[in-house]
Design a protein around this motif. Sequence first.
Motif, PDB file in Angstrom:
ATOM      1  N   PRO A 105     -20.362 140.784 -49.644  1.00  0.00           N
ATOM      2  CA  PRO A 105     -19.487 141.218 -48.554  1.00  0.00           C
ATOM      3  C   PRO A 105     -18.013 141.286 -48.918  1.00  0.00           C
ATOM      4  O   PRO A 105     -17.307 142.226 -48.513  1.00  0.00           O
ATOM      5  CB  PRO A 105     -19.744 140.178 -47.465  1.00  0.00           C
ATOM      6  CG  PRO A 105     -21.146 139.722 -47.708  1.00  0.00           C
ATOM      7  CD  PRO A 105     -21.304 139.731 -49.200  1.00  0.00           C
ATOM      8  N   GLU A 106     -17.506 140.305 -49.679  1.00  0.00           N
ATOM      9  CA  GLU A 106     -16.075 140.277 -49.957  1.00  0.00           C
ATOM     10  C   GLU A 106     -15.610 141.481 -50.769  1.00  0.00           C
ATOM     11  O   GLU A 106     -14.436 141.870 -50.708  1.00  0.00           O
ATOM     12  CB  GLU A 106     -15.692 138.986 -50.681  1.00  0.00           C
ATOM     13  CG  GLU A 106     -16.368 138.759 -52.022  1.00  0.00           C
ATOM     14  CD  GLU A 106     -17.689 138.015 -51.926  1.00  0.00           C
ATOM     15  OE1 GLU A 106     -18.154 137.519 -52.963  1.00  0.00           O
ATOM     16  OE2 GLU A 106     -18.251 137.943 -50.812  1.00  0.00           O
ATOM     17  N   TRP A 108     -16.366 144.489 -50.201  1.00  0.00           N
ATOM     18  CA  TRP A 108     -16.216 145.634 -49.292  1.00  0.00           C
ATOM     19  C   TRP A 108     -14.995 145.524 -48.390  1.00  0.00           C
ATOM     20  O   TRP A 108     -14.731 146.440 -47.597  1.00  0.00           O
ATOM     21  CB  TRP A 108     -17.466 145.764 -48.420  1.00  0.00           C
ATOM     22  CG  TRP A 108     -18.682 146.184 -49.175  1.00  0.00           C
ATOM     23  CD1 TRP A 108     -19.625 145.373 -49.741  1.00  0.00           C
ATOM     24  CD2 TRP A 108     -19.083 147.523 -49.458  1.00  0.00           C
ATOM     25  NE1 TRP A 108     -20.591 146.128 -50.365  1.00  0.00           N
ATOM     26  CE2 TRP A 108     -20.289 147.456 -50.199  1.00  0.00           C
ATOM     27  CE3 TRP A 108     -18.552 148.779 -49.150  1.00  0.00           C
ATOM     28  CZ2 TRP A 108     -20.965 148.587 -50.647  1.00  0.00           C
ATOM     29  CZ3 TRP A 108     -19.218 149.908 -49.583  1.00  0.00           C
ATOM     30  CH2 TRP A 108     -20.402 149.809 -50.326  1.00  0.00           C
ATOM     31  N   GLN A 142     -22.494 144.487 -44.232  1.00  0.00           N
ATOM     32  CA  GLN A 142     -21.149 144.150 -44.699  1.00  0.00           C
ATOM     33  C   GLN A 142     -20.318 145.381 -45.034  1.00  0.00           C
ATOM     34  O   GLN A 142     -19.086 145.341 -45.019  1.00  0.00           O
ATOM     35  CB  GLN A 142     -21.205 143.218 -45.917  1.00  0.00           C
ATOM     36  CG  GLN A 142     -21.801 143.827 -47.182  1.00  0.00           C
ATOM     37  CD  GLN A 142     -23.273 143.534 -47.299  1.00  0.00           C
ATOM     38  OE1 GLN A 142     -23.965 143.450 -46.290  1.00  0.00           O
ATOM     39  NE2 GLN A 142     -23.765 143.352 -48.513  1.00  0.00           N
ATOM     40  N   VAL A 145     -17.806 146.345 -42.076  1.00  0.00           N
ATOM     41  CA  VAL A 145     -16.842 145.400 -41.510  1.00  0.00           C
ATOM     42  C   VAL A 145     -15.430 145.968 -41.596  1.00  0.00           C
ATOM     43  O   VAL A 145     -14.677 145.975 -40.612  1.00  0.00           O
ATOM     44  CB  VAL A 145     -16.928 144.039 -42.225  1.00  0.00           C
ATOM     45  CG1 VAL A 145     -15.799 143.117 -41.765  1.00  0.00           C
ATOM     46  CG2 VAL A 145     -18.287 143.381 -41.977  1.00  0.00           C
ATOM     47  N   ASN A 206     -22.023 140.827 -36.219  1.00  0.00           N
ATOM     48  CA  ASN A 206     -22.379 141.208 -37.580  1.00  0.00           C
ATOM     49  C   ASN A 206     -22.480 139.948 -38.442  1.00  0.00           C
ATOM     50  O   ASN A 206     -21.465 139.283 -38.699  1.00  0.00           O
ATOM     51  CB  ASN A 206     -21.319 142.154 -38.150  1.00  0.00           C
ATOM     52  CG  ASN A 206     -21.718 142.760 -39.477  1.00  0.00           C
ATOM     53  OD1 ASN A 206     -22.479 142.178 -40.238  1.00  0.00           O
ATOM     54  ND2 ASN A 206     -21.181 143.930 -39.780  1.00  0.00           N
ATOM     55  N   TRP A 208     -22.811 139.551 -41.475  1.00  0.00           N
ATOM     56  CA  TRP A 208     -22.199 139.661 -42.795  1.00  0.00           C
ATOM     57  C   TRP A 208     -20.677 139.626 -42.713  1.00  0.00           C
ATOM     58  O   TRP A 208     -20.008 139.659 -43.749  1.00  0.00           O
ATOM     59  CB  TRP A 208     -22.646 140.943 -43.485  1.00  0.00           C
ATOM     60  CG  TRP A 208     -24.133 141.015 -43.655  1.00  0.00           C
ATOM     61  CD1 TRP A 208     -25.004 141.782 -42.940  1.00  0.00           C
ATOM     62  CD2 TRP A 208     -24.937 140.271 -44.570  1.00  0.00           C
ATOM     63  NE1 TRP A 208     -26.290 141.570 -43.370  1.00  0.00           N
ATOM     64  CE2 TRP A 208     -26.280 140.654 -44.365  1.00  0.00           C
ATOM     65  CE3 TRP A 208     -24.649 139.323 -45.554  1.00  0.00           C
ATOM     66  CZ2 TRP A 208     -27.329 140.123 -45.109  1.00  0.00           C
ATOM     67  CZ3 TRP A 208     -25.697 138.793 -46.284  1.00  0.00           C
ATOM     68  CH2 TRP A 208     -27.018 139.185 -46.065  1.00  0.00           C
ATOM     69  N   ALA A 209     -20.114 139.562 -41.499  1.00  0.00           N
ATOM     70  CA  ALA A 209     -18.669 139.432 -41.349  1.00  0.00           C
ATOM     71  C   ALA A 209     -18.244 138.014 -41.706  1.00  0.00           C
ATOM     72  O   ALA A 209     -19.064 137.088 -41.764  1.00  0.00           O
ATOM     73  CB  ALA A 209     -18.252 139.773 -39.920  1.00  0.00           C
ATOM     74  N   GLU A 210     -16.932 137.828 -41.934  1.00  0.00           N
ATOM     75  CA  GLU A 210     -16.434 136.505 -42.309  1.00  0.00           C
ATOM     76  C   GLU A 210     -16.797 135.478 -41.243  1.00  0.00           C
ATOM     77  O   GLU A 210     -16.593 135.695 -40.051  1.00  0.00           O
ATOM     78  CB  GLU A 210     -14.916 136.552 -42.489  1.00  0.00           C
ATOM     79  CG  GLU A 210     -14.332 135.252 -43.000  1.00  0.00           C
ATOM     80  CD  GLU A 210     -12.837 135.339 -43.257  1.00  0.00           C
ATOM     81  OE1 GLU A 210     -12.257 134.341 -43.706  1.00  0.00           O
ATOM     82  OE2 GLU A 210     -12.256 136.425 -43.001  1.00  0.00           O
TER      83      GLU A 210
END
Length: 271
Positions: A105-106, A108, A142, A145, A206, A208-210
């Motif tokens: 994720p990070e 993206w 992700q 986001v 979501n 996959w968000a932080e």
Amino acid sequence: MALPTASVQLYSLADAFFADMGGSLDKLAAIGLTRVEAFAFVDRAPELRAALDASGLLAPTGHAPLLSDELWTPKGVVPSPAPEKVFEAAAVAGIRTVIDPFVAPERWLTREGADDIAARLNAVADVAAGFGLRVGYHNHAQEFVASFDGVSAYEHVVAQLDERVALELDLFWALTGGQDVPALAARLGDRLLAVHVKDGVVPTENPWAEGGSVGDLDQRPAGTGDVPLTDALRANDAIELAVIEYDQAPGDVFDDIAASLAFLRAEGLVA
């Protein structure tokens, strides 16, 4: 127009598959499937090819990491093999398109990170071509986001991809990412090789968000959840494969796969 062919991502039945590869593939063939999508094939390509041949199945696509040194799985992080090793194994197994299933994720969240993903996909497409193969990318949520100039990180990357790079759109995860799934499927045009047919109750946040977390998912047989599967599959004539998948099957996985296949056939969505 030609209808997509039904397939199934073998990750859906991972425990059964690892316990009895041949028997699992035989069950899928008995359900009426002719195609499967491989995973974890790099170290067992000859065994997989023999089992596929014995069951009368083909694996035109397969998932393997191409853009990351390590790959996240629900059971932990595992090291990624070199792309050349992946492509050698794919050729043995009869896989024609190798699809990267997950980029962290990070990576993206920034324009620079998204640009790097696109550049790596284009570079690995060159390597794959040397083996007579194609590469692709499979989304989760992700990718949706962050956005840059009003365009999601996912479509920002897509706009930079070489035409040889295929896309496999996971419909459940795209909806989880807040997308109008039929509209997105249509915008992806000719590069949309496959979709993941996955249904269920879409998470309200979501995961996959932080700060998010992927816990238990309420996934259900196709046609019994929130995902507009019929509209999405009819939105793009380029789709060649409708790949049934469960991240978490609600019951007996073979029964659940059969139920999703029955829906696809009843709706006239697969050949």
